[in-house]
Design an enzyme around this catalytic site. Structure first.
Site, mmCIF file in Angstrom:
data_model
loop_
_atom_site.group_PDB
_atom_site.id
_atom_site.type_symbol
_atom_site.label_atom_id
_atom_site.label_comp_id
_atom_site.label_asym_id
_atom_site.label_seq_id
_atom_site.Cartn_x
_atom_site.Cartn_y
_atom_site.Cartn_z
ATOM 1 N N LYS A 1 0.843 -1.136 0.218
ATOM 2 C CA LYS A 1 -0.038 0.067 0.080
ATOM 3 C C LYS A 1 0.677 1.203 0.119
ATOM 4 C CE LYS A 1 0.872 2.144 3.262
ATOM 5 N NZ LYS A 1 2.011 2.645 3.540
ATOM 6 N N TYR B 1 -4.392 4.321 6.650
ATOM 7 C CA TYR B 1 -4.680 3.296 7.508
ATOM 8 C C TYR B 1 -6.113 3.803 8.138
ATOM 9 C CZ TYR B 1 -0.175 0.753 6.973
ATOM 10 O OH TYR B 1 0.871 0.280 6.439
HETATM 11 P P1 NAD Z 1 12.334 1.935 1.528
HETATM 12 O O1 NAD Z 1 12.915 3.136 1.034
HETATM 13 O O2 NAD Z 1 13.019 1.386 2.772
HETATM 14 O O3 NAD Z 1 12.670 0.778 0.489
HETATM 15 C C1 NAD Z 1 12.510 1.011 -0.907
HETATM 16 C C2 NAD Z 1 13.559 0.302 -1.593
HETATM 17 O O4 NAD Z 1 13.188 0.425 -3.147
HETATM 18 C C3 NAD Z 1 14.973 0.531 -1.470
HETATM 19 O O5 NAD Z 1 15.432 -0.616 -1.167
HETATM 20 C C4 NAD Z 1 15.391 1.252 -2.596
HETATM 21 O O6 NAD Z 1 16.584 0.942 -3.082
HETATM 22 C C5 NAD Z 1 14.487 0.734 -3.824
HETATM 23 N N1 NAD Z 1 14.355 1.616 -4.990
HETATM 24 C C6 NAD Z 1 14.315 1.314 -6.174
HETATM 25 N N2 NAD Z 1 14.137 2.316 -6.818
HETATM 26 C C7 NAD Z 1 14.094 3.517 -6.145
HETATM 27 C C8 NAD Z 1 13.870 4.672 -6.236
HETATM 28 N N3 NAD Z 1 13.986 5.165 -7.602
HETATM 29 N N4 NAD Z 1 13.894 5.936 -5.226
HETATM 30 C C9 NAD Z 1 14.032 4.872 -4.159
HETATM 31 N N5 NAD Z 1 14.165 3.841 -3.677
HETATM 32 C C10 NAD Z 1 14.104 3.074 -4.826
HETATM 33 O O7 NAD Z 1 10.923 2.084 1.738
HETATM 34 P P2 NAD Z 1 10.062 1.023 2.635
HETATM 35 O O8 NAD Z 1 9.565 1.621 3.780
HETATM 36 O O9 NAD Z 1 10.493 -0.212 2.617
HETATM 37 O O10 NAD Z 1 8.602 1.213 1.559
HETATM 38 C C11 NAD Z 1 8.406 0.177 0.329
HETATM 39 C C12 NAD Z 1 6.886 0.062 0.213
HETATM 40 O O11 NAD Z 1 6.350 -0.467 1.198
HETATM 41 C C13 NAD Z 1 6.237 1.625 0.128
HETATM 42 O O12 NAD Z 1 5.284 1.417 -0.993
HETATM 43 C C14 NAD Z 1 5.607 1.742 1.434
HETATM 44 O O13 NAD Z 1 4.500 2.447 1.260
HETATM 45 C C15 NAD Z 1 5.187 0.374 1.700
HETATM 46 N N6 NAD Z 1 5.258 0.097 3.184
HETATM 47 C C16 NAD Z 1 4.363 -0.521 3.937
HETATM 48 C C17 NAD Z 1 4.331 -0.744 5.234
HETATM 49 C C18 NAD Z 1 3.367 -1.619 5.931
HETATM 50 O O14 NAD Z 1 3.328 -1.729 7.028
HETATM 51 N N7 NAD Z 1 2.377 -2.382 5.093
HETATM 52 C C19 NAD Z 1 5.431 -0.249 6.143
HETATM 53 C C20 NAD Z 1 6.314 0.546 5.426
HETATM 54 C C21 NAD Z 1 6.579 0.869 3.840
#
Ligand code: NAD
Length: 443
Positions: free
Chosen positions: A184, A271
């Protein structure tokens, strides 16, 4: 005086002699005397009773309760599928969520396993593949990702990338013939979200949005109480999901509109919105909103900091929601029913949910703290997807559920911009955008 070593037993009283003899001859009649003694061999001990041994029923090990009904029963032993039977998942994106929550959660999954990884970083791919025992041949970068079509060990692609990349990787996965579990918010616009649904439908693959709170047991309990009207009509709800951002936050993708699609609203306000919807099964018929971002703060040059929004539902239920990147971490919801109020701290956190019911008890007010055996929401959500693949079912939170949230978020932004409420159509049935719940979602 000299010490002497003697083989003779020291002088004993009659009682001590009796004890030694009991130990020597395995006297179990005096069990209370046996503490501290050498263990007897299994052959000398009474065999396990059926109560202790348990039995196998329909492939599960089952034990009869040994504690009285006065105690809350423990959960039955999990009945995990064997590794060969599990559904294989590819994790796309090795960021914080994947590494901190999802990969560890697979250890608690009963139906799924990680069979492939996708990342743009060769160092992370090598390290994580070795940590979780993933075949290096099943590690892809973003360019070689489409070759996953030939990997029969992958049935589901789990997209865990910045929001603006969800559509591209969902569609590429669908074209590779893989089912998709997508984080999400589903996308960054209604248009993209609808396109993802259409592409997955055309490719005949399932699409589920990872709304973990719909698989979290405290929120599920609340949903059951709302729907069975346990405390009468649900009149109102207040839902808060706020947290803060470091001073260098502007560098993070969440603060770049092209990657995130918006600020606190699609990231964490979602949420509040999604929970208000699934608790009742109704859809809002009117939204109104206020938005604020501190001027001259580079973190909010492209996305909003704070949104307060209000949802009106056909039954008259009203949800007041607050989301912000500027206020200390707080994820709290309170439901006001005709006959009770229910307070739930940490409602949207990964752990630590609590439920307190306040209601009349004769001439007093009773406050009851309800404790449930907490589940790992991520493992529950992943297993739900696996069940849908194994049993060919529609996920409880399919793509359509995500599209509806995008429609509502666009209406919230519109209301904040114009200062006027936005009216929305009411679907004819409850859970209009959801699949059926599964019995095992209850944990
Ligand atoms: P994050 O920044 O920690 O990780 C993102 C990953 O994508 C990184 O490893 C990065 O290298 C990669 N990536 C690839 N192309 C990229 C670009 N152009 N710019 C930036 N990063 C790039 O983020 P996250 O917190 O892991 O979030 C990822 C997804 O998960 C999002 O959609 C977020 O909304 C979702 N999320 C959901 C929950 C939940 O509780 N369900 C919690 C956190 C995040």
């Amino acid at each position: 005086m000299t010490d002497t070593i003697s083989n003779e037993p020291p002088a004993t009283t009659g009682a001590e002699l009796q004890r030694r003899d009991l130990l020597k001859f395995g006297g179990f009649g005096a069990a209370g005397l046996l503490f501290g003694s050498r263990a007897a061999s299994a052959a000398d001990l009474p065999p396990p009773s059926p109560v202790d041994r348990g039995r196998v029923e329909e492939g599960r090990v089952v034990f009869d309760p040994w504690r009285s009904p006065a105690d809350t029963p423990s959960a039955p032993p999990p009945a995990p599928l064997s590794p060969d039977e599990r559904v294989g998942f590819a994790i796309v994106g090795l960021g914080r969520l994947s590494l901190e929550e999802l990969l560890p959660a697979f250890a608690q999954s009963k139906k799924a396993k990680v069979t492939a990884l996708v990342s743009g970083s060769p160092g992370k791919l090598r390290t994580v593949a070795s940590q979780y025992g993933i075949d290096p041949a099943a590690c892809y970068d973003y360019e070689s990702f489409d070759a996953i079509a030939d990997n029969e060990a992958v049935q589901v692609v789990y997209v865990v990338l910045p929001n603006a990349l969800h559509r591209e990787f969902t569609e590429r996965a669908a074209k590779a013939g893989k089912h998709v579990l997508c984080e999400k918010p589903m996308a960054t616009s209604v248009e993209d979200a609808e396109a993802m649904v259409a592409t997955c439908a055309a490719a005949k693959v399932k699409l589920m949005i990872a709304y973990r709170i719909q698989y979290e047991i405290y929120n599920r309990q609340l949903m059951d109480w709302v729907r069975e009207k346990r405390f009468g009509r649900l009149v109102a709800m207040s839902a808060t999901n706020v947290q803060t951002v470091a001073d260098n936050g502007a560098e993070q993708w969440r603060h770049k509109r092209a990657l995130s699609g918006g600020g606190s609203l699609p990231d964490i306000g979602l949420y509040c919105l999604n929970t208000a919807r699934f608790l009742t099964g109704e859809e809002p018929v009117e939204v109104s909103a206020l938005l604020h971002s501190p001027p001259d703060d580079p973190r909010y040059a492209e996305v909003e900091e704070t949104v307060a929004f209000r949802l009106r539902f056909p039954s008259g239920f009203i949800a007041q929601c607050l989301t912000s990147y500027g206020a200390r971490d707080d994820k709290h919801q309170r439901l006001n029913f005709e006959r009770a109020s229910v307070d739930m701290p940490n409602a949207y956190s990964y752990t630590g949910q609590r439920l307190t019911i306040a209601e009349r008890d004769g001439d007093a007010t009773a406050e009851t703290a309800v404790k449930l055996e907490a589940n790992n929401q991520f493992a529950a959500e992943i297993d739900h997807m696996a069940t849908c693949i194994l049993d060919d079912r529609t996920p409880r939170t399919p793509g359509e559920e995500g599209v509806q949230d995008h429609r509502l978020m666009e209406a919230i932004y519109r209301s904040a911009e114009t200062g006027a409420p936005v009216a929305l159509p009411a679907p004819e049935r409850l859970d209009a955008f959801r699949g059926p719940p599964l019995p095992e979602d209850k944990g």
